[in-house]
Design a protein around this motif. Sequence first.
Motif, PDB file in Angstrom:
ATOM      1  N   UNK A   1       0.808  -1.367   0.125  1.00  0.00           N
ATOM      2  CA  UNK A   1      -0.098  -0.028   0.004  1.00  0.00           C
ATOM      3  C   UNK A   1       0.747   1.282   0.103  1.00  0.00           C
ATOM      4  N   UNK A   2       1.986   1.195   0.632  1.00  0.00           N
ATOM      5  CA  UNK A   2       2.818   2.642   0.895  1.00  0.00           C
ATOM      6  C   UNK A   2       3.516   2.641  -0.640  1.00  0.00           C
ATOM      7  N   UNK A   3       3.595   1.650  -1.462  1.00  0.00           N
ATOM      8  CA  UNK A   3       4.350   1.761  -2.908  1.00  0.00           C
ATOM      9  C   UNK A   3       3.034   2.433  -3.683  1.00  0.00           C
ATOM     10  N   UNK A   4       2.204   2.040  -3.600  1.00  0.00           N
ATOM     11  CA  UNK A   4       0.947   2.242  -4.502  1.00  0.00           C
ATOM     12  C   UNK A   4       0.792   3.925  -4.195  1.00  0.00           C
ATOM     13  N   UNK A   5       0.745   4.319  -2.666  1.00  0.00           N
ATOM     14  CA  UNK A   5       0.385   5.656  -2.290  1.00  0.00           C
ATOM     15  C   UNK A   5       1.358   6.434  -2.908  1.00  0.00           C
ATOM     16  N   UNK A   6       2.691   6.011  -3.132  1.00  0.00           N
ATOM     17  CA  UNK A   6       3.788   6.701  -3.466  1.00  0.00           C
ATOM     18  C   UNK A   6       3.480   7.130  -4.983  1.00  0.00           C
ATOM     19  N   UNK A   7       3.049   6.196  -5.649  1.00  0.00           N
ATOM     20  CA  UNK A   7       2.853   6.039  -7.031  1.00  0.00           C
ATOM     21  C   UNK A   7       1.739   6.909  -7.515  1.00  0.00           C
ATOM     22  N   UNK A   8       0.492   6.973  -6.518  1.00  0.00           N
ATOM     23  CA  UNK A   8      -0.499   7.944  -6.580  1.00  0.00           C
ATOM     24  C   UNK A   8      -0.098   9.307  -6.560  1.00  0.00           C
ATOM     25  N   UNK A   9       0.505   9.601  -5.542  1.00  0.00           N
ATOM     26  CA  UNK A   9       1.279  11.076  -5.405  1.00  0.00           C
ATOM     27  C   UNK A   9       2.113  11.584  -6.702  1.00  0.00           C
ATOM     28  N   UNK A  10       2.780  10.586  -7.119  1.00  0.00           N
ATOM     29  CA  UNK A  10       3.548  10.953  -8.313  1.00  0.00           C
ATOM     30  C   UNK A  10       2.791  11.135  -9.519  1.00  0.00           C
ATOM     31  N   UNK A  11       1.612  10.478  -9.582  1.00  0.00           N
ATOM     32  CA  UNK A  11       0.727  10.627 -10.850  1.00  0.00           C
ATOM     33  C   UNK A  11      -0.012  11.904 -10.652  1.00  0.00           C
ATOM     34  N   UNK A  12      -0.410  12.098  -9.400  1.00  0.00           N
ATOM     35  CA  UNK A  12      -1.204  13.587  -9.148  1.00  0.00           C
ATOM     36  C   UNK A  12      -0.344  14.581  -9.306  1.00  0.00           C
ATOM     37  N   UNK A  13       1.071  14.411  -9.095  1.00  0.00           N
ATOM     38  CA  UNK A  13       1.983  15.551  -9.570  1.00  0.00           C
ATOM     39  C   UNK A  13       2.065  15.919 -10.938  1.00  0.00           C
ATOM     40  N   UNK A  14       2.312  14.735 -11.761  1.00  0.00           N
ATOM     41  CA  UNK A  14       2.327  14.732 -13.249  1.00  0.00           C
ATOM     42  C   UNK A  14       1.016  15.285 -13.641  1.00  0.00           C
ATOM     43  N   UNK A  15      -0.212  14.963 -13.155  1.00  0.00           N
ATOM     44  CA  UNK A  15      -1.366  15.414 -13.662  1.00  0.00           C
ATOM     45  C   UNK A  15      -1.460  17.005 -13.408  1.00  0.00           C
ATOM     46  N   UNK A  16      -1.017  17.533 -12.258  1.00  0.00           N
ATOM     47  CA  UNK A  16      -0.807  18.927 -12.040  1.00  0.00           C
ATOM     48  C   UNK A  16      -0.012  19.749 -12.960  1.00  0.00           C
ATOM     49  N   UNK A  17       1.174  19.071 -13.317  1.00  0.00           N
ATOM     50  CA  UNK A  17       1.883  19.673 -14.340  1.00  0.00           C
ATOM     51  C   UNK A  17       1.188  19.647 -15.570  1.00  0.00           C
ATOM     52  N   UNK A  18       0.606  18.748 -16.029  1.00  0.00           N
ATOM     53  CA  UNK A  18       0.066  18.562 -17.125  1.00  0.00           C
ATOM     54  C   UNK A  18      -1.305  19.994 -17.272  1.00  0.00           C
ATOM     55  N   UNK A  19      -1.824  19.939 -16.354  1.00  0.00           N
ATOM     56  CA  UNK A  19      -2.881  21.031 -16.276  1.00  0.00           C
ATOM     57  C   UNK A  19      -2.312  22.478 -16.319  1.00  0.00           C
ATOM     58  N   UNK A  20      -0.996  22.603 -15.483  1.00  0.00           N
ATOM     59  CA  UNK A  20      -0.432  23.983 -15.861  1.00  0.00           C
ATOM     60  C   UNK A  20      -0.029  24.011 -17.247  1.00  0.00           C
ATOM     61  N   UNK A  21       0.470  23.106 -17.848  1.00  0.00           N
ATOM     62  CA  UNK A  21       0.885  23.257 -19.199  1.00  0.00           C
ATOM     63  C   UNK A  21      -0.431  23.545 -20.160  1.00  0.00           C
ATOM     64  N   UNK A  22      -1.417  23.070 -19.741  1.00  0.00           N
ATOM     65  CA  UNK A  22      -2.767  23.480 -20.330  1.00  0.00           C
ATOM     66  C   UNK A  22      -3.233  24.855 -20.226  1.00  0.00           C
ATOM     67  N   UNK A  23      -2.949  25.218 -19.085  1.00  0.00           N
ATOM     68  CA  UNK A  23      -3.382  26.781 -18.856  1.00  0.00           C
ATOM     69  C   UNK A  23      -2.333  27.793 -19.249  1.00  0.00           C
ATOM     70  N   UNK A  24      -1.371  27.292 -19.276  1.00  0.00           N
ATOM     71  CA  UNK A  24      -0.001  28.206 -19.582  1.00  0.00           C
ATOM     72  C   UNK A  24      -0.139  29.137 -20.809  1.00  0.00           C
ATOM     73  N   UNK A  25      -0.292  28.585 -21.908  1.00  0.00           N
ATOM     74  CA  UNK A  25      -0.178  29.137 -23.142  1.00  0.00           C
ATOM     75  C   UNK A  25      -1.280  30.352 -23.163  1.00  0.00           C
ATOM     76  N   UNK A  26      -2.150  30.128 -22.628  1.00  0.00           N
ATOM     77  CA  UNK A  26      -3.415  31.475 -23.115  1.00  0.00           C
ATOM     78  C   UNK A  26      -3.180  32.868 -22.554  1.00  0.00           C
ATOM     79  N   UNK A  27      -2.935  33.064 -21.259  1.00  0.00           N
ATOM     80  CA  UNK A  27      -2.742  34.174 -20.708  1.00  0.00           C
ATOM     81  C   UNK A  27      -1.262  35.161 -21.114  1.00  0.00           C
ATOM     82  N   UNK A  28      -0.441  34.386 -21.298  1.00  0.00           N
ATOM     83  CA  UNK A  28       1.010  35.129 -21.220  1.00  0.00           C
ATOM     84  C   UNK A  28       1.218  36.052 -22.377  1.00  0.00           C
TER      85      UNK A  28
END
Length: 112
Positions: free
Chosen positions: A80-107
Amino acid sequence: MTAATERIAQGGLDVRVRIRRRDELGRLGDAVDRMAERLQGFVTGQKRFLGDTAHELCTPLARIQMVVGILEQRADETSRSYVQDLREEVQHMSGLVSELLSFPRPHWRGRR
């Protein structure tokens, strides 16, 4: 020319000087126009690349999140701790992708 270059420096990449002279000031105005046009092309290309890349990453990330959810349900106590670590990494990657999706528009105010 000064006002146009100041607007370009602030992100108004669609601004053009359009001075019709045959002297050095005319050549400088033409150079500023070409520079703004090239910058606008670079920024537009960067926006498109970042948006396309982020969009292409959304589907695999969603699948990975689904699989992590299944793993959480099936994992034994030691895993379970390994799976939780994996979940946190995937959530971090998902956050980065969301930032990329929002980045180009306002700058930049250039045309898309």
